[in-house]
Design a protein around this motif. Structure first.
Motif, PDB file in Angstrom:
ATOM      1  N   LEU A 113       0.831  -1.212   0.000  1.00  0.00           N
ATOM      2  CA  LEU A 113       0.000   0.000   0.000  1.00  0.00           C
ATOM      3  C   LEU A 113       0.864   1.259   0.000  1.00  0.00           C
ATOM      4  O   LEU A 113       1.710   1.454   0.882  1.00  0.00           O
ATOM      5  N   VAL A 114       0.645   2.117  -0.995  1.00  0.00           N
ATOM      6  CA  VAL A 114       1.393   3.363  -1.147  1.00  0.00           C
ATOM      7  C   VAL A 114       0.480   4.579  -0.981  1.00  0.00           C
ATOM      8  O   VAL A 114       0.880   5.590  -0.409  1.00  0.00           O
ATOM      9  N   VAL A 115      -0.766   4.484  -1.472  1.00  0.00           N
ATOM     10  CA  VAL A 115      -1.730   5.586  -1.401  1.00  0.00           C
ATOM     11  C   VAL A 115      -2.886   5.173  -0.499  1.00  0.00           C
ATOM     12  O   VAL A 115      -3.494   4.113  -0.707  1.00  0.00           O
ATOM     13  N   PHE A 116      -3.197   6.004   0.498  1.00  0.00           N
ATOM     14  CA  PHE A 116      -4.323   5.732   1.385  1.00  0.00           C
ATOM     15  C   PHE A 116      -5.054   7.028   1.658  1.00  0.00           C
ATOM     16  O   PHE A 116      -4.478   7.994   2.165  1.00  0.00           O
ATOM     17  N   GLN A 117      -6.352   7.063   1.306  1.00  0.00           N
ATOM     18  CA  GLN A 117      -7.204   8.219   1.563  1.00  0.00           C
ATOM     19  C   GLN A 117      -8.437   7.731   2.310  1.00  0.00           C
ATOM     20  O   GLN A 117      -9.071   6.755   1.906  1.00  0.00           O
ATOM     21  N   TYR A 118      -8.779   8.440   3.395  1.00  0.00           N
ATOM     22  CA  TYR A 118      -9.828   7.929   4.270  1.00  0.00           C
ATOM     23  C   TYR A 118     -10.655   9.075   4.851  1.00  0.00           C
ATOM     24  O   TYR A 118     -10.100  10.109   5.264  1.00  0.00           O
ATOM     25  N   PHE A 119     -11.981   8.878   4.863  1.00  0.00           N
ATOM     26  CA  PHE A 119     -12.890   9.832   5.503  1.00  0.00           C
ATOM     27  C   PHE A 119     -13.087   9.378   6.945  1.00  0.00           C
ATOM     28  O   PHE A 119     -13.650   8.312   7.203  1.00  0.00           O
ATOM     29  N   MET A 120     -12.633  10.199   7.889  1.00  0.00           N
ATOM     30  CA  MET A 120     -12.591   9.782   9.282  1.00  0.00           C
ATOM     31  C   MET A 120     -13.889  10.076  10.022  1.00  0.00           C
ATOM     32  O   MET A 120     -14.590  11.028   9.734  1.00  0.00           O
TER      33      MET A 120
END
Length: 349
Positions: free
Chosen positions: A141-148
């Motif tokens: 995993l290199v890119v991680f985008q998350y709505f917290m």
């Protein structure tokens, strides 16, 4: 163009005589709809088309996410989860009832099987991904985008610290959340998040290039100290700061100029936008003084309210005299660009 049924039957006869390398090249040129047809044509074509079809998966409805999860869980092809390298679950466009807990568990189970993921984007706040964050292991995993959400913070920080390869991180939420646990992401280059998350980051081996920071009211006390901690990061080219309420962006600019003089793009924005007053002549002089140290700055964006085009031109010329590298300035919904040694304005941005 989508293949017809007769065309797919003909493909069974023709394609088996071609070397697999040729079929691979042909498949890479096909649209997803054509790849889906090939997956139903024969085992050979399915083995060729399936990795391409599932390499990048983009979902924008709850029904498509549920269908994808069931495909992963029920597929007889055990290699299918390994074909998914990028998964993006955007904010849902459909207006359906909340997803049942049983279905949420099925979704989390399916996503945990995607162990070859390189990019994971989860921006649908209506789905609880707690099980994924607790059990998921994605070594590539290199890119991680998350709505917290507020209840996810301890699990989220643990998940991040277990994925040291993350280079591109976006943590987006509707309100301030403190991060008491230190974050260790030595390969991080790009961060979108709050000052609280930046302050929790171990900067020992980090070399950031892009920062997009949300400045919530509780962050204001730590903002200056956090920016000072970035001193010496010569690869930090872009800094964007979104103030949730009115902040003294001129003071922040002074800190950036003193400790991050290598920045090339600098953006300040407010939400709501009309909270930012016009820049006075004294403030313009102070900004010019700060810009003198920023020898590589190409673009600055204040998006302030008020002022007229004549006043804007005077400020832009004043700033460009202090910062010789400046080529683009955005003020009052107007963009100024340096063309042939003259500043030209564009309207209604």
């Amino acid at each position: 163009m989508v293949l017809t049924r007769s065309a797919s039957r003909a493909a069974k006869c023709i394609f088996k005589w071609f070397p697999n390398e040729i079929l691979d090249l042909v498949a890479t040129e096909l649209a997803p709809a054509d790849l889906a047809v090939l997956c139903r044509a024969s085992r050979l074509l399915r083995n060729i088309a399936s990795p391409l079809l599932y390499d990048f998966v983009e979902l924008s409805t709850s029904s498509s996410l549920i269908s994808f999860a069931r495909t992963i869980c029920q597929s007889v092809d055990t290699s299918l989860p390994n074909s998914v390298h990028s998964l993006e679950v955007a904010k849902f466009t459909d207006k359906k009832p909340p997803v049942a807990p049983r279905i949420v568990k099925e979704i989390n189970d399916a996503l945990c099987r995607l162990i070859r993921l390189e990019s994971l984007v989860l921006l649908a706040p209506s789905i609880d991904y707690a099980q994924l964050l607790e059990r998921g292991q994605f070594p590539e995993l290199v890119v991680f985008q998350y709505f917290m959400t507020s209840n996810i913070l301890p699990i989220l920080t643990s998940f991040l610290n277990c994925h040291k390869n993350i280079a591109d991180l976006a943590l987006i939420g509707p309100y301030f959340m403190n991060c008491p646990t230190p974050l260790s992401l030595p390969k991080l280059r790009r961060l979108i998040g709050s000052f609280a998350f930046l302050s929790a980051l171990d900067l020992t081996y980090v070399s950031l290039t892009h920062l997009f920071l949300f400045l919530y009211p509780p962050d204001i006390a730590m903002a200056h100290a956090t920016l000072v901690s970035l001193h010496g990061m010569e690869m930090l080219f872009t800094v964007k700061i979104m103030g949730i309420l009115e902040v003294n962006e001129r003071a922040i600019l002074h800190v950036i100029a003193a400790h991050l003089p290598y920045v090339q793009t600098l953006v300040f924005r407010h939400a709501p936008r009309n909270s930012s007053p016009a820049i006075s002549s004294d403030e313009s002089l102070n900004i010019a003084a700060s810009l003198e140290t920023m020898a590589q700055l190409h673009s600055i964006n204040f998006r302030v309210v008020g002022g007229n085009v004549i006043e804007d031109r005077l400020m832009v010329e004043q700033w460009s005299a202090a910062c010789k590298s400046l080529t683009s300035v955005i003020l009052d919904e107007r963009q100024w660009d340096l063309k042939e040694n003259d500043w030209v304005v564009s309207w209604n941005l």
